[in-house]
Design an enzyme around this catalytic site. Structure first.
Site, PDB file in Angstrom:
ATOM      1  N   ALA A 188      -3.033 -11.155  -1.657  1.00 39.53           N
ATOM      2  CA  ALA A 188      -2.119 -12.001  -2.043  1.00 39.53           C
ATOM      3  C   ALA A 188      -0.895 -11.880  -1.099  1.00 39.53           C
ATOM      4  O   ALA A 188      -0.329 -12.924  -0.726  1.00 39.53           O
ATOM      5  CB  ALA A 188      -1.598 -11.642  -3.455  1.00 39.53           C
ATOM      6  N   ASP A 189      -0.808 -10.890  -0.481  1.00 42.53           N
ATOM      7  CA  ASP A 189       0.214 -10.430   0.389  1.00 42.53           C
ATOM      8  C   ASP A 189       0.160 -11.207   1.657  1.00 42.53           C
ATOM      9  O   ASP A 189       1.246 -12.000   2.289  1.00 42.53           O
ATOM     10  CB  ASP A 189       0.441  -9.144   0.942  1.00 42.53           C
ATOM     11  CG  ASP A 189      -0.875  -8.374   1.445  1.00 42.53           C
ATOM     12  OD1 ASP A 189      -1.945  -9.001   1.282  1.00 42.53           O
ATOM     13  OD2 ASP A 189      -0.646  -7.502   2.002  1.00 42.53           O
ATOM     14  N   TYR A 236      -9.719 -20.190   4.471  1.00 42.08           N
ATOM     15  CA  TYR A 236     -10.340 -18.689   4.135  1.00 42.08           C
ATOM     16  C   TYR A 236     -11.685 -19.043   3.225  1.00 42.08           C
ATOM     17  O   TYR A 236     -11.712 -19.776   2.499  1.00 42.08           O
ATOM     18  CB  TYR A 236      -9.369 -17.889   3.431  1.00 42.08           C
ATOM     19  CG  TYR A 236      -9.808 -16.445   3.652  1.00 42.08           C
ATOM     20  CD1 TYR A 236      -9.012 -15.885   5.100  1.00 42.08           C
ATOM     21  CD2 TYR A 236     -10.267 -15.482   3.067  1.00 42.08           C
ATOM     22  CE1 TYR A 236      -9.285 -14.570   5.281  1.00 42.08           C
ATOM     23  CE2 TYR A 236     -10.476 -14.266   3.187  1.00 42.08           C
ATOM     24  CZ  TYR A 236     -10.113 -13.542   4.315  1.00 42.08           C
ATOM     25  OH  TYR A 236     -10.088 -12.449   4.654  1.00 42.08           O
ATOM     26  N   THR A 280       0.756  -0.326   6.704  1.00 42.10           N
ATOM     27  CA  THR A 280      -0.369   0.542   6.628  1.00 42.10           C
ATOM     28  C   THR A 280      -1.459  -0.167   7.375  1.00 42.10           C
ATOM     29  O   THR A 280      -1.999   0.651   8.376  1.00 42.10           O
ATOM     30  CB  THR A 280      -0.677   0.858   5.381  1.00 42.10           C
ATOM     31  OG1 THR A 280       0.502   1.325   4.668  1.00 42.10           O
ATOM     32  CG2 THR A 280      -1.735   1.734   5.180  1.00 42.10           C
ATOM     33  N   ASN A 340       0.857  -1.396   0.139  1.00 41.31           N
ATOM     34  CA  ASN A 340       0.086  -0.047  -0.105  1.00 41.31           C
ATOM     35  C   ASN A 340       0.955   1.426  -0.042  1.00 41.31           C
ATOM     36  O   ASN A 340       0.429   2.543  -0.623  1.00 41.31           O
ATOM     37  CB  ASN A 340      -0.883   0.119   1.250  1.00 41.31           C
ATOM     38  CG  ASN A 340      -2.047  -0.975   1.142  1.00 41.31           C
ATOM     39  OD1 ASN A 340      -2.704  -0.986   0.066  1.00 41.31           O
ATOM     40  ND2 ASN A 340      -1.995  -1.967   2.041  1.00 41.31           N
TER      41      ASN A 340
END
Length: 236
Positions: free
Chosen positions: A94-95, A86, A118, A9
């Site tokens: 993706a991170d 999930y 962030t 981000n």
């Protein structure tokens, strides 16, 4: 040689992977990405692997600068010995998934993965390879920014973290750190209850050291965990 790219981000980080060792990591703010083409020109690359959680323009800039087609990574139902529980895998960043794969590469046992940027993300992974899910909450600076923008008298610099803050600046810093570390430790305790084993704690991201100072000493900082996840994908 493979090029690994983590587009976050706030910054884009990249490094080369030779199959055994991660090279020096370069981190660029989004407004510095014009230099990528020059940085990557002439590198002896065989593949490019990347993850992007920033806006589409960042992805486009990376694709234009990369000397080879970029293999963009997404969360998967299962990969590299990890099963993703999930509920809607396609909506997961993706991170977060790659940080879990990076943790799997580095840790054999149960582990809580906290990436402090962030946003703060906190993931739970068992020794058996079950990724159970995780948390997302505002990161340290985002918490303080929210208070500054949405209250009348809290637009001020944060002070020092202390057990019993006796000033507003210290109360801001201590409140944010306690909230973030509290979320991490609650997840660690929940995973311990679930498995019957106390999990390891991995910290990554720009604020990892800030949080580590307020967490138990066994918490381990691993810089660039997403890149290690990309390395695992590249090896496969």
């Amino acid at each position: 040689m493979k090029l690994l790219i983590d587009a976050g981000n706030s910054r884009v980080k990249w490094a080369l992977w030779d199959g055994a060792q991660l090279g020096p990591v370069t981190a660029l703010a989004h407004d510095e990405l014009a230099r990528l083409a020059a940085d990557w020109r002439g590198l002896p690359l065989t593949a490019v692997y990347a993850a992007n959680v920033a806006h589409a323009q960042i992805r486009q800039q990376i694709e234009q600068a990369a000397p080879l087609a970029v293999q963009w990574q997404r969360a998967q139902q299962a990969a590299l010995g990890v099963r993703n529980h999930y509920r809607h895998v396609a909506e997961q960043g993706a991170d977060r998934w790659l940080a879990v794969l990076g943790a799997r590469r580095l840790c054999a046992g149960d582990v809580v993965v906290a990436c402090a940027g962030t946003a703060l993300t906190v993931e739970a992974l068992t020794a058996e390879g079950d990724y159970l899910g995780g948390l997302i909450l505002p990161g340290y600076r985002l918490m303080l920014q929210s208070l500054a923008q949405n209250t009348a008298n809290l637009d001020r610099a944060a002070g020092q973290v202390s057990a019993f803050p006796q000033g507003t600046e210290d109360a801001l810093a201590s409140g944010a750190i306690d909230a973030l570390c509290g979320a991490i430790q609650r997840m660690q305790q929940r995973l311990a209850t679930h498995t019957g084993r106390m999990p390891q704690l991995l910290l990554s991201g720009g604020d990892a050291e800030r949080l580590a100072a307020a967490l138990p000493p066994e918490a381990r900082i691993v810089d660039n965990l997403v890149l290690y996840g990309l390395a695992s994908v590249a090896d496969c």
